[in-house]
Write an enzyme that holds these catalytic residues in place. Structure first.
Site, short mmCIF file in Angstrom:
data_model
loop_
_atom_site.label_atom_id
_atom_site.label_comp_id
_atom_site.label_asym_id
_atom_site.label_seq_id
_atom_site.Cartn_x
_atom_site.Cartn_y
_atom_site.Cartn_z
N TRP A 325 5.34 -61.41 59.00
CA TRP A 325 4.31 -60.84 58.13
C TRP A 325 4.48 -59.33 58.04
O TRP A 325 4.23 -58.73 56.98
CB TRP A 325 2.92 -61.17 58.69
CG TRP A 325 1.79 -60.55 57.91
CD1 TRP A 325 1.12 -61.11 56.85
CD2 TRP A 325 1.19 -59.26 58.12
NE1 TRP A 325 0.15 -60.24 56.40
CE2 TRP A 325 0.18 -59.09 57.16
CE3 TRP A 325 1.43 -58.23 59.02
CZ2 TRP A 325 -0.60 -57.95 57.08
CZ3 TRP A 325 0.66 -57.08 58.94
CH2 TRP A 325 -0.35 -56.95 57.99
N HIS A 326 4.90 -58.71 59.15
CA HIS A 326 4.98 -57.26 59.18
C HIS A 326 6.11 -56.70 58.31
O HIS A 326 6.02 -55.55 57.87
CB HIS A 326 5.16 -56.77 60.62
CG HIS A 326 3.88 -56.76 61.40
ND1 HIS A 326 3.38 -57.89 62.01
CD2 HIS A 326 2.99 -55.78 61.64
CE1 HIS A 326 2.24 -57.58 62.60
NE2 HIS A 326 1.97 -56.32 62.39
N GLY A 327 7.13 -57.46 58.08
CA GLY A 327 8.18 -56.92 57.23
C GLY A 327 9.35 -57.86 57.07
O GLY A 327 9.58 -58.75 57.90
#
Length: 476
Positions: A325-327
């Site tokens: 989700w973060h990248g």
């Protein structure tokens, strides 16, 4: 528009005055004002991105109504699937398509085949991961009969685009934030004052702590081969405080700004670097995302129930998905897996809920056991953060190898000024670790002393703010 900008310091008072002195008679007009100003706030980066948030809002508003109208569970599930497919489809195209395309190319290249892949020349819309998850919580909760669908499009569209937390959270649940758009809001002085204090503290964490740390972090991580071991350690520690000051600072400003308009957002950080184990850390770090994954992914998978392999599987899934989700980079996935490895022993030994109280709850200082637990948790968190910050997995491994092989006592080759700001941050937040944010001074009875502290923080901001930088989580 960003919080630490001149434009925002002009924008906020104007909206505040209009909200309480012009549109204060009718709730619908207040909501409409918030909707319009939120679109202005978001469109300040690129007005073309507005089409995505408007379309996403329309899809979920309509899907919620259709779910409740459906006569069979099959039709309800179809509308839920449609909503999730559209929202995740946006994420897939804008955030992850090029990652998968490039990963496929590199995979074939590693075995001697070169293939042509099509990549998209697009810009990641700011905050798409945040508002996508926020709208998904609405349709999922409507499907689960935990929330009645709204028939008020202005309230719903304002809920999705609410400017204080639109681009970097907290990720608010529909059952907490949306009902607040239905209720008449009255200005409350004590809430507004507390909101201003939290904004002030958030600005200190962002522009003084995070941005000053960023200068050292960027210099070292982008040219790590030119620095000695002590400099690498300093940069790794500084990054831990950079990302904390940056992200929790944004959350503080968002929550404080919301209180100025009569809204209550949930706490997103609970002083995570005072955690005594990694499970406590994740209960206190980015709480809105951690609980979102817990309620909408982890528990539906079976959570901690079932046999040992199911618990291991579910834990690995939840942390890997959180990393992703973060990248769109393998470094984030590895970062998530590392945290899963940290967490699993606690889960399997049933010690993951051991530390649920406030550290040093009945004393001023932590005891030696608590101090050693906090130090160890912070240490392993720093190691994981290296993967989060590094450009590639190889860079991260090289950086960590040098951390342990070159633990020299050479004087650092970097500026150490941020240490003073970090120390001030830790002292103030330790004193307020039982409160919702770091600048709660109600226990200080003398007004002159309270105001003296406020002015001191303000002076530090004015004199020691680093050059303005975008918030790290805007890229997510």
């Amino acid at each position: 528009m960003i919080f630490n900008s001149f434009e925002f310091f002009v924008f906020l008072p104007i909206v505040f005055v209009l909200y309480w002195f012009v549109f204060n008679k009718k709730l619908k007009w207040q909501n409409l004002l918030l909707l319009v100003t939120s679109y202005i706030f978001y469109g300040w980066w690129d007005w073309r991105f507005l089409s995505l948030i408007v379309f996403s809002s329309f899809i979920d508003f309509h899907s919620g109504l259709q779910i409740v109208k459906a006569h069979t569970r099959t039709i309800k599930k179809r509308w839920l699937t449609f909503s999730i497919f559209v929202n995740l489809g946006f994420l897939g195209v804008f955030k992850y398509y090029n990652f998968f395309a490039n990963s496929l190319y590199e995979a074939f290249l590693s075995v001697g085949f070169e293939i042509d892949v099509f990549t998209l020349d697009i810009v990641l819309p700011v905050g798409i991961s945040f508002y996508t998850f926020q709208t998904m919580s609405y349709t999922i909760d409507v499907y689960r009969n935990k929330l009645k669908p709204t028939t008020d499009p202005i309230a719903f569209f304002a809920f999705v685009s609410f400017f204080p937390q639109l681009v970097a959270g907290p990720i608010e649940r529909a059952n907490n934030l949306l009902p607040q758009f239905y209720k008449f809001r009255k200005f409350e002085y004590h809430k507004a004052v507390d909101g201003l204090r939290q904004i002030l503290w958030g600005l200190f964490k962002k522009v003084v702590v995070a941005d000053n740390c960023a200068k050292v972090v960027n210099l070292v991580f982008n040219n790590s081969e030119g620095f000695n071991g002590s400099s690498l350690w300093i940069a790794a520690v500084f990054f831990a405080f950079q990302i904390y000051g940056d992200f929790s600072g944004y959350s503080d400003i968002a929550i404080g700004t919301s209180r100025l308009f009569g809204f209550n957002l949930k706490q997103n950080f609970a002083f995570p670097y005072f955690s005594r184990d990694i499970a406590e850390f994740w209960r206190n770090w980015h709480i809105s995302l951690s609980t979102w994954f817990r309620d909408y992914v982890y528990i539906p998978l079976g959570g901690s129930k079932g046999n040992i392999w199911n618990r291991i599987r579910n834990t690995l899934i939840i942390f890997t998905v959180s990393g992703f989700w973060h990248g769109a980079n393998w470094t984030f996935i590895v970062w998530g897996i590392i945290n899963a490895i940290y967490f699993l022993p606690l889960l399997l030994l049933k010690r993951n809920r051991k530390n649920t109280n406030v550290v040093a709850e009945n004393s001023f200082f932590p005891n030696w056991k608590e101090l050693s637990q906090m130090s160890f948790t912070f240490f392993i968190t720093i190691i994981a953060w290296v993967f989060f910050r590094a450009n590639t997995i190889k860079d991260a491994f090289v950086y960590i190898r040098r951390l342990f092989l070159e633990m020299s006592f050479q004087f650092p080759q970097v500026a150490l000024k941020p240490i003073a700001f970090i120390g001030l941050l830790l002292i103030i937040e330790w004193l307020n670790r039982r409160n919702k944010h770091g600048l709660v001074l109600d226990a200080i009875r003398a007004p002159i002393l309270r105001w003296g502290i406020y002015f001191f923080i303000l002076i530090v901001i004015l004199f020691y703010a680093a050059p303005s930088q975008e918030f790290i989580y805007f890229q997510f």
